[in-house]
Write an enzyme that holds these catalytic residues in place. Structure first.
Site, PDB file in Angstrom:
ATOM      1  CB  SER A  89      -0.912   0.038   1.226  1.00 46.51           C
ATOM      2  OG  SER A  89      -1.749  -1.092   1.276  1.00 46.51           O
TER       3      SER A  89
HETATM    4  N1  SAH Z   1      -0.799  -4.814   4.151  1.00 51.23           N
HETATM    5  C1  SAH Z   1      -0.021  -5.058   2.945  1.00 51.23           C
HETATM    6  C2  SAH Z   1      -0.757  -4.650   1.686  1.00 51.23           C
HETATM    7  C3  SAH Z   1      -1.542  -5.760   1.260  1.00 51.23           C
HETATM    8  S1  SAH Z   1      -2.347  -5.792  -0.287  1.00 51.23           S
HETATM    9  C4  SAH Z   1       1.323  -4.403   2.987  1.00 51.23           C
HETATM   10  O1  SAH Z   1       1.598  -3.655   3.925  1.00 51.23           O
HETATM   11  O2  SAH Z   1       2.117  -4.663   2.085  1.00 51.23           O
HETATM   12  C5  SAH Z   1      -3.661  -6.884   0.226  1.00 51.23           C
HETATM   13  C6  SAH Z   1      -3.252  -8.287   0.607  1.00 51.23           C
HETATM   14  O3  SAH Z   1      -4.403  -8.972   1.071  1.00 51.23           O
HETATM   15  C7  SAH Z   1      -2.723  -9.118  -0.558  1.00 51.23           C
HETATM   16  O4  SAH Z   1      -1.465  -9.631  -0.229  1.00 51.23           O
HETATM   17  C8  SAH Z   1      -3.761 -10.222  -0.724  1.00 51.23           C
HETATM   18  O5  SAH Z   1      -3.213 -11.460  -1.143  1.00 51.23           O
HETATM   19  C9  SAH Z   1      -4.324 -10.319   0.696  1.00 51.23           C
HETATM   20  N2  SAH Z   1      -5.655 -10.901   0.822  1.00 51.23           N
HETATM   21  C10 SAH Z   1      -6.728 -10.806  -0.008  1.00 51.23           C
HETATM   22  N3  SAH Z   1      -7.775 -11.495   0.470  1.00 51.23           N
HETATM   23  C11 SAH Z   1      -7.381 -12.058   1.655  1.00 51.23           C
HETATM   24  C12 SAH Z   1      -8.003 -12.910   2.625  1.00 51.23           C
HETATM   25  N4  SAH Z   1      -9.270 -13.325   2.513  1.00 51.23           N
HETATM   26  N5  SAH Z   1      -7.277 -13.278   3.699  1.00 51.23           N
HETATM   27  C13 SAH Z   1      -5.989 -12.875   3.866  1.00 51.23           C
HETATM   28  N6  SAH Z   1      -5.347 -12.090   2.969  1.00 51.23           N
HETATM   29  C14 SAH Z   1      -6.018 -11.681   1.882  1.00 51.23           C
END
Ligand code: SAH
Length: 221
Positions: free
Chosen positions: A68
């Site tokens: 993000s």
């Molecule tokens: N917090 C992260 C940004 C993540 S982007 C950072 O600091 O880099 C969103 C993430 O959520 C992705 O890696 C995606 O694979 C994950 N995601 C999507 N659906 C999910 C679910 N149901 N459970 C866990 N993770 C999930």
């Protein structure tokens, strides 16, 4: 991921500039700003992006996912109102950057990722850093029954609705930050959900954002 864990004066200088920029963009919580100042964001990006790590931009981290934008991380963290010692659950570990920002604020962080490759890649990086984050491969919709209840829950993917099981795992008086899909289907509205002592939910909206989708179940897609 960047294989070098070096954090030099140039990185620290760039980070200070990023913190100054976040201030001009309305981030006022000093604890959040100091955590951003502490966490070496360049270590969470592929090495080719090191020079760009301290711009206020989102970047690809592989497996079709993104780290993000710093402003989004700071904004969600500020809304979360984290205090030292709180148990925080993050849905969507991704690069692990947001989790480390929370850990730098003194939170006990539990973070779930559904994407298998990303989970292992990030686990390896986190093991080399000093931030205390427990990571789990799983479906965030299910939460973590063994570690509940949580003081705070932060979702970092665009969710179609408020996951009921996560509300159950939130303490009374607890706060959940959730980017909720908007009716137009072109992004998310940032929502702060407070679980009141009587179990009812207070919902407040904080503007428009764009996140990758929250998907169901573990996968490699
Ligand atoms: N917090 C992260 C940004 C993540 S982007 C950072 O600091 O880099 C969103 C993430 O959520 C992705 O890696 C995606 O694979 C994950 N995601 C999507 N659906 C999910 C679910 N149901 N459970 C866990 N993770 C999930």
């Amino acid at each position: 991921m960047n294989t070098s864990l070096e954090d030099n004066y140039r990185h620290k200088g760039l980070r200070q500039q990023l913190v100054d920029l976040l201030r001009t963009k309305g981030i006022t919580d000093e604890a959040v700003l100091s955590a951003i100042n502490e966490v070496p964001r360049h270590i969470f990006l592929d090495s080719s992006f090191v020079e760009l790590a301290y711009q206020d931009k989102a970047f690809p981290i592989g497996s079709g996912q993104t780290i993000s934008q710093p402003h989004t991380v700071a904004f969600q963290t500020q809304l979360l109102q984290v205090q030292k010692g709180m148990k925080v659950l993050e849905i969507g570990t991704g690069s692990g950057y947001q989790a480390c920002v929370l850990a730098a604020m003194g939170a006990k962080v539990f973070s779930i990722e559904r994407q298998r490759n990303l989970f292992f890649k990030t686990k390896e990086i986190l093991e080399q850093l000093s931030f205390r984050v427990k990571t789990f491969l799983g479906d965030g919709y299910e939460g973590l029954t063994t570690y509940q209840p949580f003081d705070r829950i932060i979702i970092t993917a665009g969710a179609p609705s408020i996951p009921e099981k996560l509300i159950e795992q939130l303490k009374p008086g607890g706060i959940m930050i959730i980017p909720m899909d908007n009716a137009e289907g072109d992004g998310q509205t940032m929502l702060r959900v407070t679980k009141m002592e009587d179990g009812s939910l207070k919902k407040e909206e904080f503007g428009d954002f764009k996140f990758v989708p929250m998907l169901k179940e573990i996968g490699n897609d």
